[in-house]
Design a protein around this motif. Structure first.
Motif, PDB file in Angstrom:
ATOM      1  N   ALA A   1     -37.251  46.293 -28.308  1.00 47.20           N
ATOM      2  CA  ALA A   1     -37.263  45.018 -27.576  1.00 47.20           C
ATOM      3  C   ALA A   1     -37.489  45.257 -26.082  1.00 47.20           C
ATOM      4  N   LEU A   2     -36.859  46.283 -25.542  1.00 45.74           N
ATOM      5  CA  LEU A   2     -37.048  46.620 -24.132  1.00 45.74           C
ATOM      6  C   LEU A   2     -38.489  47.055 -23.868  1.00 45.74           C
ATOM      7  N   ALA A   3     -39.020  47.918 -24.730  1.00 45.84           N
ATOM      8  CA  ALA A   3     -40.399  48.374 -24.563  1.00 45.84           C
ATOM      9  C   ALA A   3     -41.378  47.204 -24.675  1.00 45.84           C
ATOM     10  N   ALA A   4     -41.115  46.295 -25.598  1.00 45.43           N
ATOM     11  CA  ALA A   4     -41.991  45.124 -25.754  1.00 45.43           C
ATOM     12  C   ALA A   4     -41.958  44.251 -24.500  1.00 45.43           C
TER      13      ALA A   4
ATOM     14  N   ARG B   1     -34.836  40.858 -11.872  1.00 50.83           N
ATOM     15  CA  ARG B   1     -35.817  41.381 -12.825  1.00 50.83           C
ATOM     16  C   ARG B   1     -35.159  42.276 -13.867  1.00 50.83           C
ATOM     17  N   LEU B   2     -34.243  43.122 -13.424  1.00 49.07           N
ATOM     18  CA  LEU B   2     -33.540  43.999 -14.361  1.00 49.07           C
ATOM     19  C   LEU B   2     -32.695  43.185 -15.337  1.00 49.07           C
ATOM     20  N   GLN B   3     -32.008  42.173 -14.837  1.00 49.34           N
ATOM     21  CA  GLN B   3     -31.160  41.352 -15.697  1.00 49.34           C
ATOM     22  C   GLN B   3     -31.975  40.552 -16.707  1.00 49.34           C
ATOM     23  N   ALA B   4     -33.237  40.341 -16.436  1.00 50.98           N
ATOM     24  CA  ALA B   4     -34.097  39.618 -17.369  1.00 50.98           C
ATOM     25  C   ALA B   4     -34.530  40.499 -18.546  1.00 50.98           C
ATOM     26  N   LEU B   5     -34.309  41.794 -18.448  1.00 49.66           N
ATOM     27  CA  LEU B   5     -34.687  42.706 -19.525  1.00 49.66           C
ATOM     28  C   LEU B   5     -33.695  42.617 -20.677  1.00 49.66           C
ATOM     29  N   PRO B   6     -34.160  42.765 -21.914  1.00 53.49           N
ATOM     30  CA  PRO B   6     -33.248  42.764 -23.058  1.00 53.49           C
ATOM     31  C   PRO B   6     -32.222  43.891 -22.929  1.00 53.49           C
ATOM     32  N   GLY B   7     -30.967  43.563 -23.106  1.00 53.94           N
ATOM     33  CA  GLY B   7     -29.906  44.561 -23.078  1.00 53.94           C
ATOM     34  C   GLY B   7     -29.358  44.873 -21.698  1.00 53.94           C
ATOM     35  N   PHE B   8     -29.857  44.203 -20.663  1.00 61.15           N
ATOM     36  CA  PHE B   8     -29.388  44.461 -19.305  1.00 61.15           C
ATOM     37  C   PHE B   8     -28.544  43.293 -18.812  1.00 61.15           C
TER      38      PHE B   8
ATOM     39  N   GLU C   1     -25.243  42.122 -16.176  1.00 62.45           N
ATOM     40  CA  GLU C   1     -25.039  42.307 -14.734  1.00 62.45           C
ATOM     41  C   GLU C   1     -24.624  43.734 -14.382  1.00 62.45           C
ATOM     42  N   GLN C   2     -23.649  44.287 -15.094  1.00 55.89           N
ATOM     43  CA  GLN C   2     -23.159  45.625 -14.746  1.00 55.89           C
ATOM     44  C   GLN C   2     -24.233  46.688 -14.951  1.00 55.89           C
ATOM     45  N   LYS C   3     -24.902  46.682 -16.093  1.00 56.23           N
ATOM     46  CA  LYS C   3     -25.939  47.682 -16.343  1.00 56.23           C
ATOM     47  C   LYS C   3     -27.068  47.553 -15.326  1.00 56.23           C
ATOM     48  N   ALA C   4     -27.441  46.322 -14.985  1.00 52.56           N
ATOM     49  CA  ALA C   4     -28.506  46.110 -14.001  1.00 52.56           C
ATOM     50  C   ALA C   4     -28.096  46.639 -12.627  1.00 52.56           C
ATOM     51  N   LYS C   5     -26.848  46.423 -12.233  1.00 52.39           N
ATOM     52  CA  LYS C   5     -26.381  46.937 -10.937  1.00 52.39           C
ATOM     53  C   LYS C   5     -26.340  48.460 -10.926  1.00 52.39           C
ATOM     54  N   ILE C   6     -25.922  49.059 -12.025  1.00 53.94           N
ATOM     55  CA  ILE C   6     -25.899  50.520 -12.109  1.00 53.94           C
ATOM     56  C   ILE C   6     -27.322  51.067 -12.026  1.00 53.94           C
ATOM     57  N   PHE C   7     -28.254  50.431 -12.733  1.00 52.43           N
ATOM     58  CA  PHE C   7     -29.638  50.890 -12.700  1.00 52.43           C
ATOM     59  C   PHE C   7     -30.227  50.714 -11.304  1.00 52.43           C
ATOM     60  N   LEU C   8     -29.912  49.609 -10.654  1.00 47.81           N
ATOM     61  CA  LEU C   8     -30.365  49.391  -9.280  1.00 47.81           C
ATOM     62  C   LEU C   8     -29.827  50.495  -8.366  1.00 47.81           C
ATOM     63  N   ALA C   9     -28.562  50.843  -8.524  1.00 49.87           N
ATOM     64  CA  ALA C   9     -27.973  51.927  -7.724  1.00 49.87           C
ATOM     65  C   ALA C   9     -28.653  53.260  -8.028  1.00 49.87           C
ATOM     66  N   LEU C  10     -28.962  53.502  -9.287  1.00 47.83           N
ATOM     67  CA  LEU C  10     -29.654  54.734  -9.652  1.00 47.83           C
ATOM     68  C   LEU C  10     -31.019  54.796  -8.967  1.00 47.83           C
ATOM     69  N   LEU C  11     -31.748  53.684  -8.970  1.00 49.52           N
ATOM     70  CA  LEU C  11     -33.052  53.647  -8.293  1.00 49.52           C
ATOM     71  C   LEU C  11     -32.900  53.950  -6.803  1.00 49.52           C
ATOM     72  N   GLY C  12     -31.902  53.370  -6.177  1.00 46.42           N
ATOM     73  CA  GLY C  12     -31.703  53.579  -4.750  1.00 46.42           C
ATOM     74  C   GLY C  12     -31.208  54.965  -4.404  1.00 46.42           C
ATOM     75  N   LYS C  13     -30.274  55.471  -5.185  1.00 41.38           N
ATOM     76  CA  LYS C  13     -29.666  56.760  -4.861  1.00 41.38           C
ATOM     77  C   LYS C  13     -30.504  57.952  -5.297  1.00 41.38           C
ATOM     78  N   GLN C  14     -31.223  57.815  -6.406  1.00 42.33           N
ATOM     79  CA  GLN C  14     -31.920  58.981  -6.944  1.00 42.33           C
ATOM     80  C   GLN C  14     -33.438  58.852  -6.977  1.00 42.33           C
ATOM     81  N   ARG C  15     -33.968  57.644  -6.811  1.00 45.85           N
ATOM     82  CA  ARG C  15     -35.414  57.460  -6.886  1.00 45.85           C
ATOM     83  C   ARG C  15     -35.995  56.889  -5.598  1.00 45.85           C
ATOM     84  N   ALA C  16     -35.233  56.918  -4.522  1.00 44.59           N
ATOM     85  CA  ALA C  16     -35.689  56.517  -3.186  1.00 44.59           C
ATOM     86  C   ALA C  16     -36.195  55.082  -3.119  1.00 44.59           C
ATOM     87  N   LEU C  17     -35.569  54.175  -3.864  1.00 42.80           N
ATOM     88  CA  LEU C  17     -35.909  52.757  -3.776  1.00 42.80           C
ATOM     89  C   LEU C  17     -35.645  52.282  -2.348  1.00 42.80           C
ATOM     90  N   THR C  18     -36.604  51.587  -1.769  1.00 47.48           N
ATOM     91  CA  THR C  18     -36.457  51.120  -0.395  1.00 47.48           C
ATOM     92  C   THR C  18     -36.359  49.600  -0.304  1.00 47.48           C
TER      93      THR C  18
END
Length: 121
Positions: free
Chosen positions: A11-14, A41-48, A50-67
Motif C-alpha cells: 500500500a505504501l509503495a502504491a 505529506r508523510l501523514q498522508a501515506l498509508p501507515g504513517f 502523527e508519531q511515525k511521521a514526526k520520527i521520519f521527519l526527524a530522521l530526514l533532518g538529522k541523518q539525511r540533511a533535510l533543509t
C-alpha cells in the motif's frame, strides 16, 4: 503478521508510485516544502500516523540533511538536537544503547505515573 506487513508495504509503495511518480524523495523535496508540509505529506501515506511521521521527519533532518524550514520544530521532541528518542537518533551501537535506555526510562516513568493514579486498595 508477514502477510499483513506485506500488504502495508504494498500500500505504501502504491501510494508513492501513484502520488509521487515512484520517487519517494519527492515527498520531502518536490516544490521545496517547509517542515509542516513535509509532515502533512508523510501523514498522508498509508501507515504513517502523527508519531511515525514526526520520527521520519526527524530522521530526514538529522541523518539525511533535510533543509526544509521548520522541520525541527515540526518534528517536536524527536527533532531536538542531542536527543536519543527514536530511530532518527541511531547512528552507531552507542547511540542505539542511548535510545534503548531512553525508552526504558520513559516506560518506567509511565508505569510509576500509572501506579500513582491507581486507587488505593
Amino acid at each position: 503478521f508477514p502477510g499483513s506487513m506485506a500488504g502495508r508495504v504494498q500500500a505504501l509503495a502504491a501510494a508513492v508510485d501513484r502520488d509521487w511518480d515512484g520517487d519517494a524523495s519527492a515527498i520531502w523535496t518536490k516544490g521545496n516544502p517547509d517542515g509542516p508540509e513535509v509532515l502533512r505529506r508523510l501523514q498522508a501515506l498509508p501507515g504513517f500516523g502523527e508519531q511515525k511521521a514526526k520520527i521520519f521527519l526527524a530522521l530526514l533532518g538529522k541523518q539525511r540533511a533535510l533543509t526544509a524550514p521548520g522541520w525541527q520544530e515540526t518534528a517536536g521532541h524527536y527533532g531536538k538536537e542531542g536527543s536519543y528518542l527514536s530511530v532518527a537518533d541511531i547512528t552507531d551501537p552507542e547511540s542505539l544503547a542511548k535510545v534503548r535506555a531512553s525508552k526504558q526510562a520513559a516506560k518506567a516513568a509511565a508505569k510509576t505515573a500509572k501506579a500513582a493514579k491507581a486507587p488505593a486498595p
